[in-house]
Motif scaffolding. Structure first.
Motif, PDB file in Angstrom:
ATOM      1  N   TRP A  85     -17.974 -77.086  68.288  1.00 58.81           N
ATOM      2  CA  TRP A  85     -18.644 -76.096  67.427  1.00 58.81           C
ATOM      3  C   TRP A  85     -18.694 -74.737  68.123  1.00 58.81           C
ATOM      4  CZ3 TRP A  85     -24.158 -77.033  64.930  1.00 58.81           C
ATOM      5  CH2 TRP A  85     -24.311 -76.183  63.829  1.00 58.81           C
ATOM      6  N   GLN A  86     -18.858 -74.752  69.435  1.00 54.29           N
ATOM      7  CA  GLN A  86     -18.885 -73.508  70.200  1.00 54.29           C
ATOM      8  C   GLN A  86     -17.492 -72.894  70.354  1.00 54.29           C
ATOM      9  OE1 GLN A  86     -20.537 -74.937  73.868  1.00 54.29           O
ATOM     10  NE2 GLN A  86     -22.649 -74.447  73.307  1.00 54.29           N
ATOM     11  N   HIS A  87     -16.469 -73.757  70.429  1.00 54.48           N
ATOM     12  CA  HIS A  87     -15.100 -73.294  70.689  1.00 54.48           C
ATOM     13  C   HIS A  87     -14.131 -73.878  69.649  1.00 54.48           C
ATOM     14  CE1 HIS A  87     -17.324 -73.664  74.547  1.00 54.48           C
ATOM     15  NE2 HIS A  87     -16.809 -72.466  74.792  1.00 54.48           N
ATOM     16  N   PRO A  88     -14.312 -73.553  68.379  1.00 55.51           N
ATOM     17  CA  PRO A  88     -13.481 -74.192  67.339  1.00 55.51           C
ATOM     18  C   PRO A  88     -11.988 -73.936  67.500  1.00 55.51           C
ATOM     19  CG  PRO A  88     -14.668 -72.300  66.452  1.00 55.51           C
ATOM     20  CD  PRO A  88     -15.248 -72.560  67.810  1.00 55.51           C
ATOM     21  N   HIS A  89     -11.609 -72.791  68.024  1.00 59.28           N
ATOM     22  CA  HIS A  89     -10.185 -72.472  68.111  1.00 59.28           C
ATOM     23  C   HIS A  89      -9.538 -73.026  69.377  1.00 59.28           C
ATOM     24  CE1 HIS A  89     -11.000 -70.148  64.621  1.00 59.28           C
ATOM     25  NE2 HIS A  89     -11.815 -69.331  65.267  1.00 59.28           N
ATOM     26  N   ALA A  90     -10.353 -73.629  70.255  1.00 59.26           N
ATOM     27  CA  ALA A  90      -9.819 -74.327  71.420  1.00 59.26           C
ATOM     28  C   ALA A  90      -9.773 -75.831  71.180  1.00 59.26           C
ATOM     29  CB  ALA A  90     -10.670 -74.020  72.654  1.00 59.26           C
ATOM     30  N   SER A  91     -10.385 -76.286  70.091  1.00 64.09           N
ATOM     31  CA  SER A  91     -10.402 -77.713  69.775  1.00 64.09           C
ATOM     32  C   SER A  91      -9.171 -78.094  68.961  1.00 64.09           C
ATOM     33  CB  SER A  91     -11.669 -78.058  68.970  1.00 64.09           C
ATOM     34  OG  SER A  91     -11.607 -79.385  68.488  1.00 64.09           O
ATOM     35  N   ARG A  92      -8.495 -79.118  69.401  1.00 65.41           N
ATOM     36  CA  ARG A  92      -7.295 -79.569  68.677  1.00 65.41           C
ATOM     37  C   ARG A  92      -7.642 -80.180  67.330  1.00 65.41           C
ATOM     38  NH1 ARG A  92      -8.020 -83.407  72.814  1.00 65.41           N
ATOM     39  NH2 ARG A  92      -8.257 -85.567  72.102  1.00 65.41           N
ATOM     40  N   GLY A  95      -7.798 -76.909  64.334  1.00 65.75           N
ATOM     41  CA  GLY A  95      -6.752 -75.901  64.241  1.00 65.75           C
ATOM     42  C   GLY A  95      -6.591 -75.317  62.847  1.00 65.75           C
ATOM     43  N   HIS A  96      -7.074 -76.027  61.832  1.00 68.59           N
ATOM     44  CA  HIS A  96      -6.935 -75.553  60.455  1.00 68.59           C
ATOM     45  C   HIS A  96      -8.037 -74.581  60.045  1.00 68.59           C
ATOM     46  CE1 HIS A  96      -9.775 -78.893  60.438  1.00 68.59           C
ATOM     47  NE2 HIS A  96     -10.214 -78.498  59.253  1.00 68.59           N
ATOM     48  N   VAL A  97      -9.036 -74.384  60.898  1.00 69.22           N
ATOM     49  CA  VAL A  97     -10.152 -73.506  60.566  1.00 69.22           C
ATOM     50  C   VAL A  97      -9.788 -72.064  60.922  1.00 69.22           C
ATOM     51  CG1 VAL A  97     -12.581 -72.992  60.953  1.00 69.22           C
ATOM     52  CG2 VAL A  97     -11.791 -75.369  60.959  1.00 69.22           C
ATOM     53  N   GLY A  98      -9.870 -71.187  59.953  1.00 68.06           N
ATOM     54  CA  GLY A  98      -9.531 -69.793  60.192  1.00 68.06           C
ATOM     55  C   GLY A  98     -10.516 -69.113  61.121  1.00 68.06           C
ATOM     56  N   ARG A  99     -10.058 -68.080  61.796  1.00 70.42           N
ATOM     57  CA  ARG A  99     -10.915 -67.336  62.703  1.00 70.42           C
ATOM     58  C   ARG A  99     -11.953 -66.541  61.928  1.00 70.42           C
ATOM     59  NH1 ARG A  99      -9.545 -67.205  67.951  1.00 70.42           N
ATOM     60  NH2 ARG A  99      -7.541 -68.136  68.537  1.00 70.42           N
ATOM     61  N   ARG A 100     -12.945 -66.077  62.662  1.00 66.49           N
ATOM     62  CA  ARG A 100     -14.006 -65.289  62.045  1.00 66.49           C
ATOM     63  C   ARG A 100     -13.420 -64.019  61.425  1.00 66.49           C
ATOM     64  NH1 ARG A 100     -19.353 -62.988  65.258  1.00 66.49           N
ATOM     65  NH2 ARG A 100     -20.226 -61.761  63.518  1.00 66.49           N
ATOM     66  N   GLN A 101     -13.756 -63.792  60.170  1.00 64.98           N
ATOM     67  CA  GLN A 101     -13.198 -62.671  59.435  1.00 64.98           C
ATOM     68  C   GLN A 101     -13.998 -61.398  59.687  1.00 64.98           C
ATOM     69  OE1 GLN A 101     -13.334 -64.048  55.391  1.00 64.98           O
ATOM     70  NE2 GLN A 101     -12.023 -65.813  55.797  1.00 64.98           N
ATOM     71  N   ARG A 102     -13.327 -60.271  59.488  1.00 57.37           N
ATOM     72  CA  ARG A 102     -14.004 -58.999  59.642  1.00 57.37           C
ATOM     73  C   ARG A 102     -15.142 -58.909  58.613  1.00 57.37           C
ATOM     74  NH1 ARG A 102     -10.535 -53.551  59.776  1.00 57.37           N
ATOM     75  NH2 ARG A 102      -9.837 -54.631  61.678  1.00 57.37           N
ATOM     76  N   GLY A 103     -16.305 -58.581  59.093  1.00 56.01           N
ATOM     77  CA  GLY A 103     -17.475 -58.482  58.219  1.00 56.01           C
ATOM     78  C   GLY A 103     -18.189 -59.804  57.999  1.00 56.01           C
ATOM     79  N   GLU A 104     -17.650 -60.907  58.505  1.00 54.02           N
ATOM     80  CA  GLU A 104     -18.292 -62.215  58.361  1.00 54.02           C
ATOM     81  C   GLU A 104     -19.386 -62.362  59.406  1.00 54.02           C
ATOM     82  OE1 GLU A 104     -16.971 -66.892  57.793  1.00 54.02           O
ATOM     83  OE2 GLU A 104     -15.764 -65.595  59.076  1.00 54.02           O
ATOM     84  N   ALA A 105     -20.601 -62.628  58.971  1.00 54.72           N
ATOM     85  CA  ALA A 105     -21.724 -62.787  59.898  1.00 54.72           C
ATOM     86  C   ALA A 105     -21.520 -64.022  60.766  1.00 54.72           C
ATOM     87  CB  ALA A 105     -23.034 -62.897  59.120  1.00 54.72           C
TER      88      ALA A 105
END
Length: 270
Positions: A85-92, A95-105
């Motif tokens: 949960w802390q490092h979603p983009h490092a978890s295998r 990988g399908h979860v998009g990065r935090r979007q501009r303006g997304e809290a």
């Protein structure tokens, strides 16, 4: 992982929480952590490093614990969930979860990650509960949690690891009066006693392995059941509720440590 291992450490509470900062200077910041005692842990965060809080939350409070996911079978399972949960983009697994979007809290982003985590293996098959400690922060997750993950509100009752719908009102079963499994007809000699149905009037008693195999007939490739039809009363029951009920009388282990130090999660990538 064995079926017996899924019921490790009976009666213990393992939760992964989301803090929200109420300080006007830092309002909107969030923090994800692991705890065995939510009340004590939020007090530590608001007390700063000298009181056992994390350095990332120290001096930025007050913090509010707005939600917690609990029902993990062990501290390691919860710590792995925390790390992902802390490092979603490092978890295998994510990988399908998009990065935090501009303006997304940050709060919205963490809820989006959580929604996908509850649908991703291995967490999708755990008997978890999503509990909103602050109902005014409650938002619908997209995608929604799996059907076997209940939504709860308010502080967790003391001394629980899992409470399913209706389980709290059920009387404790008398395991000493039951000596044979209704499925294999062999004597029940499990140290933790038989699995018993939570529905009133049902006399089901069965070995954990026997009932798991019965539930998994529809999912032969899985190790851990999610739910199944009770062989006794034919009602649908959640596997997590059966495990919780079998542990109600178990003595809790005394543990004053929190294990929240961040270096714990460095070795728990999943």
């Amino acid at each position: 992982m064995s079926l017996a291992g899924a019921a490790a450490k009976p009666g213990r509470f393992f939760g992964v929480y989301l803090l929200y900062c109420l300080n006007p200077r830092h309002r909107g910041r969030v923090y994800v952590g692991f705890t065995v005692n939510p009340t004590r842990r939020v007090r530590q965060h608001n007390g700063g490093r000298k009181k056992g809080g994390a350095w990332r939350t120290s001096g930025r409070g007050p913090w509010e614990m707005v939600l917690i996911v609990h029902g993990f079978p062990s501290a390691v399972a919860a710590l792995r969930f925390e790390w992902a949960w802390q490092h979603p983009h490092a978890s295998r697994r994510l990988g399908h979860v998009g990065r935090r979007q501009r303006g997304e809290a940050a709060f919205a982003f963490h809820l989006r990650v959580l929604a996908h985590m509850l649908r991703a293996p291995p967490w999708a098959r755990l008997p978890l509960t999503l509990r909103w400690l602050r109902p005014d922060f409650c938002q619908d997750l997209c995608p929604p949690p799996p059907p076997h993950v209940p939504l709860a509100f308010g502080p967790p009752p003391p001394g629980i690891s899992r409470r399913g719908p209706g389980a709290a009102s059920q009387p404790e079963k008398n395991h000493e009066a039951v000596s044979h499994c209704v499925l294999c007809t062999c004597a029940i000699q499990d140290e933790e006693g038989p699995l018993c149905c939570p529905h009133p009037g049902c006399a089901l008693s069965a070995h954990m392995i026997c009932l798991a195999e019965e539930f998994l007939r529809e999912e032969p490739g899985q190790l851990l059941p999610l739910e199944g039809q009770c062989p006794g009363c034919k009602n649908l029951v959640l596997w997590g509720d059966l495990i919780w009920l079998s542990q109600m009388g178990a003595e809790e282990e005394e543990d004053d440590s929190e294990l929240e130090e961040e270096h714990w999660t460095d070795m728990l990538e999943i």
